[in-house]
Design a protein around this motif. Structure first.
Motif, short mmCIF file in Angstrom:
data_model
loop_
_atom_site.label_atom_id
_atom_site.label_comp_id
_atom_site.label_asym_id
_atom_site.label_seq_id
_atom_site.Cartn_x
_atom_site.Cartn_y
_atom_site.Cartn_z
N LYS A 73 0.82 -1.22 0.00
CA LYS A 73 0.00 0.00 0.00
C LYS A 73 0.85 1.27 0.00
N GLU A 74 2.15 1.14 -0.26
CA GLU A 74 3.04 2.29 -0.15
C GLU A 74 2.59 3.46 -1.01
N LYS A 75 2.19 3.19 -2.25
CA LYS A 75 1.76 4.26 -3.15
C LYS A 75 0.53 4.96 -2.60
N GLU A 76 -0.43 4.18 -2.09
CA GLU A 76 -1.66 4.76 -1.56
C GLU A 76 -1.40 5.57 -0.29
N ILE A 77 -0.50 5.08 0.57
CA ILE A 77 -0.16 5.80 1.80
C ILE A 77 0.40 7.18 1.47
N TRP A 78 1.33 7.21 0.51
CA TRP A 78 1.96 8.46 0.12
C TRP A 78 0.95 9.40 -0.54
N LYS A 79 0.08 8.85 -1.37
CA LYS A 79 -0.92 9.67 -2.07
C LYS A 79 -1.86 10.34 -1.08
N VAL A 80 -2.35 9.59 -0.10
CA VAL A 80 -3.23 10.18 0.92
C VAL A 80 -2.51 11.29 1.67
N THR A 81 -1.27 11.03 2.04
CA THR A 81 -0.50 11.99 2.81
C THR A 81 -0.30 13.29 2.05
N VAL A 82 0.00 13.19 0.76
CA VAL A 82 0.22 14.38 -0.06
C VAL A 82 -1.11 15.05 -0.42
N ASP A 83 -2.09 14.27 -0.85
CA ASP A 83 -3.36 14.84 -1.31
C ASP A 83 -4.12 15.54 -0.19
N GLN A 84 -3.97 15.06 1.03
CA GLN A 84 -4.67 15.67 2.16
C GLN A 84 -3.88 16.81 2.79
N ASN A 85 -2.78 17.18 2.14
CA ASN A 85 -1.93 18.28 2.63
C ASN A 85 -1.41 18.04 4.05
N TYR A 86 -1.14 16.77 4.36
CA TYR A 86 -0.62 16.43 5.68
C TYR A 86 0.89 16.65 5.79
#
Length: 338
Positions: free
Chosen positions: A255-268
């Motif tokens: 799930k590495e790609k999804e973890i990073w995408k959520v982190t970036v897309d949510q401005n975290y």
């Protein structure tokens, strides 16, 4: 007197039994260190204090103060909220604290479990040789062991690091069940001790900044710790280093790609919000910002991947990685993009 009380259970832990002498190369390295007379010796405050508690005397008090004075100030703060070793109440408070029947049994169990610490001393001696290799002029300070009554996992002074052995009695230890959740007990194993001594030392080497940290800075600092542990404990698997089961590690990789995408897309990534950062880094059943199916501390795992990529792409030395304070530069040069 300044000292640091480090609660390592906010971070990573070992997840599967690891034998300190199972690897032939490590056995040879340990034997070599023994032959050179450089084997680390863990100072047994736990045993010395227990002897005093069984047969208190002013002579033994003087001996404890002479051997552990500065550490006893920190230890008193943790256990009895009394750091003044010069007053009579200090030792009477200690005797009262450890007279609790449950704590008395825990103390005995800890002494039985760690009656022999040679495997840890050998493993730490090998790691100390690697510290000398990667960090010129550096080495582990004196290491000790204490019993705190499920309180501070480690106590760190400038020249002394002590582990609370009663926090490492095994996942199924009966005394833990009323105090710790399943995901916490998973980490409370004897084989974690070497890793946690080293982690406590690594934390003292990472530069402290007064600047308010964002999530990126926090996860990269965690990544620095894990990357350093990987080099100092080269026979350990990734799951063991971060404290995941093999299934949790597989989930993180898949799930590495999804973890990073959520982190970036949510401005975290650049948030300084304490609660968001905590969700990424705290010991928990899962990482709440990502998924209830995830393991906890995914921020540390992502930070580890960034630091590994940075090291691979730049060829930077371990010492320079630890000292690098520009976290955005680390991310940029890592070219991390799962």
């Amino acid at each position: 007197m300044k000292y640091v009380i480090t609660l390592l259970f906010l971070f990573v832990s070992l997840s599967s039994l690891y034998s300190c002498t199972s690897n032939s190369k490590q056995r040879n390295d340990s034997a070599s260190i023994q032959n050179q007379g450089e084997l680390i010796s863990i100072k047994r405050f736990d045993q010395d204090l227990y002897r005093y508690l069984q047969n208190p005397s002013s002579l033994q008090q003087d001996s404890l103060i002479g051997s552990y004075g500065k550490f006893m100030e920190a230890f008193g703060t943790v256990t009895i909220n009394n750091s003044d070793i010069s007053v009579a109440s200090y030792f009477s408070d200690l005797k009262g604290y450890f007279s609790n029947p449950m704590l008395s049994q825990i103390y005995k169990d800890a002494l039985d479990t760690f009656s022999v610490v040679l495997p840890y001393e050998k493993e730490l001696s090998v790691a100390d040789e690697l510290i000398r290799k990667y960090f010129a002029g550096k080495q582990l300070p004196t290491l000790g062991m204490h019993v705190s009554g499920f309180k501070a996992n480690t106590i760190v002074l400038a020249d002394f690091i002590s582990i609370s052995s009663d926090r490492y009695l095994g996942t199924d230890y009966s005394g833990y069940k009323d105090f710790f959740e399943d995901y916490q007990r998973q980490q409370m194993k004897p084989e974690m001790i070497s890793r946690d001594y080293l982690k406590a030392w690594i934390l003292t080497e990472i530069p402290i900044s007064n600047k308010r940290k964002d999530l990126l800075a926090e996860i990269i600092n965690e990544g620095k710790i894990l990357y350093t542990l990987q080099l100092l404990l080269p026979n350990w698997g990734e799951a063991a280093l971060i404290g995941y089961t093999s299934e949790q590690l597989d989930w993180s990789k898949n799930k590495e790609k999804e973890i990073w995408k959520v982190t970036v897309d949510q401005n975290y990534l650049f948030t300084t919000d304490y609660m968001t950062i905590l969700k990424y880094l705290e010991e928990a059943p899962y990482t709440a910002t990502i998924s209830t199916d995830s393991p906890g501390r995914l921020g540390a795992w992502i930070g580890w991947q960034i630091v590994k990529a940075y090291a691979a792409n730049t060829g930077a030395s371990l010492d320079s990685i630890i000292k690098e304070s520009d976290m955005q530069n680390i991310l940029k040069q890592s070219k991390y993009n799962p």
